[in-house]
Design an enzyme around this catalytic site. Structure first.
Site, PDB file in Angstrom:
ATOM      1  N   ARG A  71      -3.774   8.059 -42.679  1.00 29.36           N
ATOM      2  CA  ARG A  71      -3.403   8.975 -41.589  1.00 29.36           C
ATOM      3  C   ARG A  71      -3.061  10.362 -42.116  1.00 29.36           C
ATOM      4  NH1 ARG A  71       0.683   6.100 -38.058  1.00 29.36           N
ATOM      5  NH2 ARG A  71       0.382   7.916 -36.715  1.00 29.36           N
ATOM      6  N   ASP A 114       2.425  14.539 -36.843  1.00 27.52           N
ATOM      7  CA  ASP A 114       1.365  15.314 -37.524  1.00 27.52           C
ATOM      8  C   ASP A 114       1.806  16.720 -37.916  1.00 27.52           C
ATOM      9  OD1 ASP A 114      -0.209  15.460 -34.252  1.00 27.52           O
ATOM     10  OD2 ASP A 114       1.290  16.808 -35.087  1.00 27.52           O
ATOM     11  N   HIS A 133      10.005  10.973 -34.269  1.00 25.83           N
ATOM     12  CA  HIS A 133       9.465   9.827 -35.005  1.00 25.83           C
ATOM     13  C   HIS A 133       9.140  10.188 -36.447  1.00 25.83           C
ATOM     14  CE1 HIS A 133       8.085   7.877 -30.958  1.00 25.83           C
ATOM     15  NE2 HIS A 133       9.381   7.766 -31.170  1.00 25.83           N
ATOM     16  N   CYS A 141      13.378   8.111 -50.311  1.00 30.28           N
ATOM     17  CA  CYS A 141      13.574   7.008 -51.255  1.00 30.28           C
ATOM     18  C   CYS A 141      14.131   5.786 -50.536  1.00 30.28           C
ATOM     19  CB  CYS A 141      14.556   7.449 -52.354  1.00 30.28           C
ATOM     20  SG  CYS A 141      14.798   6.173 -53.601  1.00 30.28           S
ATOM     21  N   CYS A 146      20.399   6.641 -52.934  1.00 29.07           N
ATOM     22  CA  CYS A 146      19.661   7.798 -53.450  1.00 29.07           C
ATOM     23  C   CYS A 146      19.312   8.732 -52.297  1.00 29.07           C
ATOM     24  CB  CYS A 146      18.384   7.312 -54.134  1.00 29.07           C
ATOM     25  SG  CYS A 146      17.353   8.648 -54.778  1.00 29.07           S
ATOM     26  N   GLY A 223       0.965  14.724 -22.601  1.00 30.14           N
ATOM     27  CA  GLY A 223       0.074  13.925 -23.440  1.00 30.14           C
ATOM     28  C   GLY A 223       0.692  12.677 -24.017  1.00 30.14           C
ATOM     29  N   THR A 224       1.453  11.966 -23.189  1.00 29.24           N
ATOM     30  CA  THR A 224       2.012  10.700 -23.672  1.00 29.24           C
ATOM     31  C   THR A 224       1.864   9.627 -22.606  1.00 29.24           C
ATOM     32  OG1 THR A 224       4.022   9.551 -24.448  1.00 29.24           O
ATOM     33  CG2 THR A 224       4.351  11.413 -22.958  1.00 29.24           C
ATOM     34  N   GLU A 251      -4.620  11.371 -17.320  1.00 31.32           N
ATOM     35  CA  GLU A 251      -4.686  10.294 -16.304  1.00 31.32           C
ATOM     36  C   GLU A 251      -3.284  10.040 -15.777  1.00 31.32           C
ATOM     37  OE1 GLU A 251      -6.227   7.146 -18.763  1.00 31.32           O
ATOM     38  OE2 GLU A 251      -4.390   7.000 -19.954  1.00 31.32           O
TER      39      GLU A 251
HETATM   40  C1  BV8 Z   1      14.157   2.003 -30.890  1.00 28.28           C
HETATM   41  C2  BV8 Z   1       5.743   6.625 -35.719  1.00 28.28           C
HETATM   42  C3  BV8 Z   1      16.456   1.369 -30.841  1.00 28.28           C
HETATM   43  C4  BV8 Z   1       5.003   5.664 -36.585  1.00 28.28           C
HETATM   44  C5  BV8 Z   1       5.956   5.537 -33.549  1.00 28.28           C
HETATM   45  C6  BV8 Z   1      10.314  -4.332 -25.413  1.00 28.28           C
HETATM   46  C7  BV8 Z   1      10.392  -3.607 -24.247  1.00 28.28           C
HETATM   47  C8  BV8 Z   1      10.733  -2.246 -24.265  1.00 28.28           C
HETATM   48  C9  BV8 Z   1      10.989  -1.603 -25.482  1.00 28.28           C
HETATM   49  C10 BV8 Z   1      10.909  -2.339 -26.622  1.00 28.28           C
HETATM   50  C11 BV8 Z   1      10.571  -3.693 -26.606  1.00 28.28           C
HETATM   51  N1  BV8 Z   1      10.572  -4.119 -27.881  1.00 28.28           N
HETATM   52  C12 BV8 Z   1      10.891  -3.094 -28.693  1.00 28.28           C
HETATM   53  C13 BV8 Z   1      11.115  -2.008 -27.935  1.00 28.28           C
HETATM   54  C14 BV8 Z   1      11.526  -0.670 -28.436  1.00 28.28           C
HETATM   55  C15 BV8 Z   1      10.298   0.021 -29.034  1.00 28.28           C
HETATM   56  C16 BV8 Z   1       9.250   0.243 -27.961  1.00 28.28           C
HETATM   57  O1  BV8 Z   1       9.399   1.111 -27.117  1.00 28.28           O
HETATM   58  N2  BV8 Z   1       8.166  -0.560 -28.035  1.00 28.28           N
HETATM   59  C17 BV8 Z   1       7.111  -0.392 -27.075  1.00 28.28           C
HETATM   60  C18 BV8 Z   1       5.763  -0.566 -27.768  1.00 28.28           C
HETATM   61  C19 BV8 Z   1       7.312  -1.427 -25.956  1.00 28.28           C
HETATM   62  N3  BV8 Z   1      10.779   1.296 -29.518  1.00 28.28           N
HETATM   63  C20 BV8 Z   1      11.265   1.374 -30.766  1.00 28.28           C
HETATM   64  O2  BV8 Z   1      11.267   0.479 -31.570  1.00 28.28           O
HETATM   65  C21 BV8 Z   1      11.898   2.721 -31.113  1.00 28.28           C
HETATM   66  N4  BV8 Z   1      13.214   2.491 -31.657  1.00 28.28           N
HETATM   67  O3  BV8 Z   1      14.028   1.707 -29.728  1.00 28.28           O
HETATM   68  O4  BV8 Z   1      15.344   1.864 -31.592  1.00 28.28           O
HETATM   69  C22 BV8 Z   1      17.315   2.521 -30.499  1.00 28.28           C
HETATM   70  C23 BV8 Z   1      17.042   3.258 -29.340  1.00 28.28           C
HETATM   71  C24 BV8 Z   1      17.910   4.286 -29.014  1.00 28.28           C
HETATM   72  C25 BV8 Z   1      19.008   4.564 -29.823  1.00 28.28           C
HETATM   73  C26 BV8 Z   1      19.242   3.822 -30.971  1.00 28.28           C
HETATM   74  C27 BV8 Z   1      18.393   2.794 -31.324  1.00 28.28           C
HETATM   75  C28 BV8 Z   1      11.093   3.430 -32.181  1.00 28.28           C
HETATM   76  C29 BV8 Z   1       9.717   3.769 -31.630  1.00 28.28           C
HETATM   77  C30 BV8 Z   1       8.973   4.648 -32.651  1.00 28.28           C
HETATM   78  C31 BV8 Z   1       7.744   3.937 -33.160  1.00 28.28           C
HETATM   79  N5  BV8 Z   1       6.974   4.854 -33.988  1.00 28.28           N
HETATM   80  N6  BV8 Z   1       5.332   6.427 -34.335  1.00 28.28           N
HETATM   81  C32 BV8 Z   1       3.531   5.906 -36.530  1.00 28.28           C
HETATM   82  O5  BV8 Z   1       3.092   6.822 -35.825  1.00 28.28           O
HETATM   83  O6  BV8 Z   1       2.819   5.165 -37.209  1.00 28.28           O
HETATM   84  S1  BV8 Z   1       5.464   5.347 -31.957  1.00 28.28           S
HETATM   85  C33 BV8 Z   1       3.856   5.909 -31.736  1.00 28.28           C
HETATM   86  O7  BV8 Z   1       3.634   5.756 -30.319  1.00 28.28           O
HETATM   87  C34 BV8 Z   1       3.630   7.387 -31.984  1.00 28.28           C
HETATM   88  O8  BV8 Z   1       4.775   8.132 -32.363  1.00 28.28           O
HETATM   89  C35 BV8 Z   1       3.151   7.876 -30.615  1.00 28.28           C
HETATM   90  O9  BV8 Z   1       3.400   9.196 -30.374  1.00 28.28           O
HETATM   91  C36 BV8 Z   1       3.983   7.007 -29.763  1.00 28.28           C
HETATM   92  C37 BV8 Z   1       3.779   6.958 -28.300  1.00 28.28           C
HETATM   93  O10 BV8 Z   1       2.423   6.960 -28.031  1.00 28.28           O
HETATM   94  P1  BV8 Z   1       1.818   8.260 -27.285  1.00 28.28           P
HETATM   95  O11 BV8 Z   1       2.190   9.472 -28.073  1.00 28.28           O
HETATM   96  O12 BV8 Z   1       2.219   8.255 -25.866  1.00 28.28           O
HETATM   97  O13 BV8 Z   1       0.275   8.023 -27.475  1.00 28.28           O
HETATM   98  P2  BV8 Z   1      -0.675   7.128 -26.568  1.00 28.28           P
HETATM   99  O14 BV8 Z   1      -1.974   7.000 -27.266  1.00 28.28           O
HETATM  100  O15 BV8 Z   1       0.063   5.903 -26.114  1.00 28.28           O
HETATM  101  O16 BV8 Z   1      -0.892   7.995 -25.247  1.00 28.28           O
HETATM  102  C38 BV8 Z   1      -1.619   9.185 -25.325  1.00 28.28           C
HETATM  103  C39 BV8 Z   1      -1.607   9.757 -23.934  1.00 28.28           C
HETATM  104  O17 BV8 Z   1      -2.229  11.033 -23.976  1.00 28.28           O
HETATM  105  C40 BV8 Z   1      -2.374   8.925 -22.931  1.00 28.28           C
HETATM  106  O18 BV8 Z   1      -1.616   8.865 -21.720  1.00 28.28           O
HETATM  107  C41 BV8 Z   1      -3.671   9.730 -22.690  1.00 28.28           C
HETATM  108  O19 BV8 Z   1      -4.094   9.635 -21.339  1.00 28.28           O
HETATM  109  C42 BV8 Z   1      -3.189  11.131 -22.944  1.00 28.28           C
HETATM  110  N7  BV8 Z   1      -4.205  12.065 -23.446  1.00 28.28           N
HETATM  111  C43 BV8 Z   1      -5.195  11.822 -24.352  1.00 28.28           C
HETATM  112  N8  BV8 Z   1      -5.856  12.985 -24.579  1.00 28.28           N
HETATM  113  C44 BV8 Z   1      -5.259  13.957 -23.820  1.00 28.28           C
HETATM  114  C45 BV8 Z   1      -4.221  13.362 -23.087  1.00 28.28           C
HETATM  115  N9  BV8 Z   1      -3.445  14.041 -22.226  1.00 28.28           N
HETATM  116  C46 BV8 Z   1      -3.716  15.357 -22.054  1.00 28.28           C
HETATM  117  N10 BV8 Z   1      -4.694  16.005 -22.733  1.00 28.28           N
HETATM  118  C47 BV8 Z   1      -5.484  15.345 -23.597  1.00 28.28           C
HETATM  119  N11 BV8 Z   1      -6.452  16.008 -24.253  1.00 28.28           N
HETATM  120 ZN    ZN Z   2      15.592   7.496 -55.416  1.00 29.53          ZN
END
Ligand code: BV8
Ligand code: ZN
Length: 276
Positions: A71, A114, A133, A141, A146, A223-224, A251
């Site tokens: 990535r 990004d 994120h 580390c 550390c 865009g999310t 959408e």
């Molecule tokens: C947390 C970094 C606790 C890594 C990412 C069960 C039910 C509900 C929630 C949970 C559950 N089990 C677990 C959870 C919590 C979980 C969660 O939400 N899971 C989901 C899958 C159900 N969340 C977590 O674990 C988070 N931590 O909750 O900790 C806490 C909370 C509060 C306080 C203290 C503790 C941590 C989540 C972070 C995960 N890491 N990324 C990596 O990237 O590898 S998330 C990853 O998804 C990316 O960051 C990305 O940005 C993010 C969301 O996706 P989107 O950005 O929305 O992208 P997507 O493709 O889905 O959508 C794109 C959209 O753009 C579409 O709508 C499309 O139509 C549109 N689009 C496309 N092109 C265009 C456009 N729009 C306009 N113009 C265009 N040209």
């Molecule tokens: Zn170290």
């Protein structure tokens, strides 16, 4: 039913005192970076539970590092698109259009890792830009005692990862890099990891973000798919406190039909048309 009337939106925009922007992968799509869930989205090919969770890391650091190396190299040549530049302008009081220059605070919370918003605005994440994120080019580390945490744009980040294709079996990535050859900390020699927030980990600066959401009177959701929490709940907090919500997406997604404004189309076009 959300409005798409630009003049009405401008009236809301110009009277807003605190604007929260929440962006996702759709903002970077026009820069050539695959989204996660859209057509051809990256997660379609890989299982996120395999590649972006703490347990995946604990199970196989080589597999996770290969995915993040892949990535990093996908993002490296990417340039900010018009959508990033329009949103970067709003962050700058002197460049704003339609937003009161000095009496309005604007905070942009991005789920993207990004770094393109920072590139477009010419400033590192600070009080106005929050990479909740993390960032693909930050490493930290893994040793608890550390403090080594740096931006590392080395290409490749270590010799062993150079040129490794991400070999995807049935939803899995086959490890081809030995743990000992992965990036290690120059201070304590422990393993380094990408400084990104994996599923199950606490998003960065989340308390600060929640306070901003609770005092915002306008939230732009750009865009999310609004599926990942807590990012997906921020605009609901703004609404709950009487604020307005404007969605920019290709959408209708998760409750965007409840928004006050909905601008359907590529955000790199719609943001300029509505805000530029
Ligand atoms: C947390 C970094 C606790 C890594 C990412 C069960 C039910 C509900 C929630 C949970 C559950 N089990 C677990 C959870 C919590 C979980 C969660 O939400 N899971 C989901 C899958 C159900 N969340 C977590 O674990 C988070 N931590 O909750 O900790 C806490 C909370 C509060 C306080 C203290 C503790 C941590 C989540 C972070 C995960 N890491 N990324 C990596 O990237 O590898 S998330 C990853 O998804 C990316 O960051 C990305 O940005 C993010 C969301 O996706 P989107 O950005 O929305 O992208 P997507 O493709 O889905 O959508 C794109 C959209 O753009 C579409 O709508 C499309 O139509 C549109 N689009 C496309 N092109 C265009 C456009 N729009 C306009 N113009 C265009 N040209
Ligand atoms: Zn170290």
């Amino acid at each position: 039913m959300p409005s798409s009337n630009v003049e009405d939106f401008h009236d809301v925009l110009s009277s807003s005192k605190s604007i929260l922007i929440v962006s996702g992968a759709g903002l970077s799509a026009a820069s050539g970076i695959a989204t996660f869930r859209g057509t051809g989205g990256r997660w379609r090919k890989y299982d996120p539970k395999v590649l972006a969770t703490l347990s995946a890391w604990q199970e196989n650091q080589s597999r996770v590092w290969q995915f993040f190396h892949y990535r990093r190299e996908e993002v490296r040549p990417a340039q900010p698109n018009k959508g990033h530049h329009v949103l970067a302008q709003i962050l700058m009081p002197s460049l704003r259009k339609g937003v009161a220059p000095n009496t309005t605070t604007v905070t942009h919370v991005t789920q993207n890792i990004d770094g393109l918003l920072s590139s477009a605005s010419g400033k590192e994440p600070d009080g106005q830009i929050i990479e909740m994120h993390g960032n693909l080019f930050d490493v930290v580390c893994t040793a608890h005692d550390c403090d080594y945490r740096v931006k590392n744009t080395d290409n490749p980040i270590c010799l062993a990862l150079g040129g490794t294709e991400v070999i995807v079996g049935e939803g899995n990535v086959e490890p081809v890099v030995k743990r000992v050859d992965l990036p290690h900390c120059p201070k304590c020699q422990q393993l380094l990891r990408p400084d990104v927030v994996w599923f199950g980990e606490r998003p960065k600066r989340i308390q600060e973000i929640l306070q901003i959401a609770d005092s915002a009177d306008l939230c732009l959701v750009v865009g999310t798919s609004s599926l990942v929490q807590p990012a997906s709940k921020l605009h609901e907090r703004v609404r709950a406190n009487g604020g307005k919500v404007a969605v920019f997406n290709m959408e209708v997604v998760n409750h965007s039909d409840e928004a006050d404004f909905l601008f359907l189309g590529p955000c790199e076009v719609e943001l300029e048309r509505v805000l530029g």
